[in-house]
Design a protein around this motif. Sequence first.
Motif, PDB file in Angstrom:
ATOM      1  N   TYR A 295       0.824  -1.198   0.000  1.00 23.69           N
ATOM      2  CA  TYR A 295       0.000   0.000   0.000  1.00 23.69           C
ATOM      3  C   TYR A 295       0.867   1.261   0.000  1.00 23.69           C
ATOM      4  CZ  TYR A 295      -3.810  -3.181   1.339  1.00 23.69           C
ATOM      5  OH  TYR A 295      -4.728  -4.201   1.378  1.00 23.69           O
TER       6      TYR A 295
ATOM      7  N   SER B  81      -3.778  -3.478  -3.588  1.00 20.43           N
ATOM      8  CA  SER B  81      -2.683  -2.550  -3.851  1.00 20.43           C
ATOM      9  C   SER B  81      -2.531  -2.314  -5.353  1.00 20.43           C
ATOM     10  CB  SER B  81      -1.380  -3.095  -3.277  1.00 20.43           C
ATOM     11  OG  SER B  81      -0.943  -4.214  -4.015  1.00 20.43           O
TER      12      SER B  81
ATOM     13  N   TRP C 244      -7.802   4.714  -0.886  1.00 20.53           N
ATOM     14  CA  TRP C 244      -8.531   4.767   0.382  1.00 20.53           C
ATOM     15  C   TRP C 244      -9.702   5.747   0.362  1.00 20.53           C
ATOM     16  CZ3 TRP C 244      -6.904   0.952   3.379  1.00 20.53           C
ATOM     17  CH2 TRP C 244      -5.603   0.478   3.201  1.00 20.53           C
TER      18      TRP C 244
END
Length: 229
Positions: free
Chosen positions: A49, A122, A58
Motif C-alpha cells: 500500500y 494494492s 482509500w
Amino acid sequence: MNEFDQPVGDPVPGWASAPLPSADVLSGRFCALERLDPDRHAVDLYAAYASASDDRAWTYMAFGPFLSFESYYQWSVAAADSPDPRHYALTDAATGRALGTLALMRHDPANGVIEVGSIVLSHVLQRTAAATEAQFLLMRYVFEDLGYRRYEWKCDSLNEPSRKAAERLGFTYEGTFRQALVYKGRNRDTAWFALTEKEWPAVRAAFETWLNPANFDTQGRQRKKLQTR
C-alpha cells in the motif's frame, strides 16, 4: 397465487439455512486467499500500500489511509479478530507476498445472503489475473461450498471504478440507497449490486473461460476480456 388470490414468491423447497464462512485458505492458480494474519501478512500489505504514488485507493474506504506501519498493524489485528467481516489476505502464488485484502461480510445464513466488501487491492494488483481470480474463488466458495442464494456488492455510488468492477464480475445493479451512510465526515449514497445462485452457473463458465491458461500470452496478458454477460 396463494389461497387468497395474492401473488407470492416462488417456493424454495428444502431451504433451511446456509453455514457461516469458515475456510482459512482458498487456493487458485494465480493467488490464494488466506485468513488475515497480522504477523504473517501486515508487513507485506503495508509495504504494498505504501508503495503507491498517492492515497486514492482509500478515498471510498471507511478506514485508512495509514500513515505508519504501527497504525496499519493495529487495524489488521482488529480485522483478523473480527468474525464478520471475515477478512482475507490476497497472496501472490508466485511470490507468496500479501498484496491486498477483501472480506466476506454481513453474513445472513438464515436467508442465504452474504456480501463481499472491504476490498483494498494494492496498485501491484491492478489489472492482474490474481485480482480477478480472487473474486472467483470467493464466489465459488459462497455458492458451491456454502450454498448461499445471493452474493452482494455495495459501494459509494460515486465510486465509478468499483461500479465498473461489479458489472465486469457479473453482478447486477439493483438501485441506490440515498443517504445510506456517513463516513469520513461525508454522505454516502450506496449503490447495490448482487449475483444470485441462478445466475452463478453462467458467471462461473465465463470465469473459467477467462482463467484458462490459453487465454493468456507468454507475458501473462489476457487475450480476451472477461465476458460475464
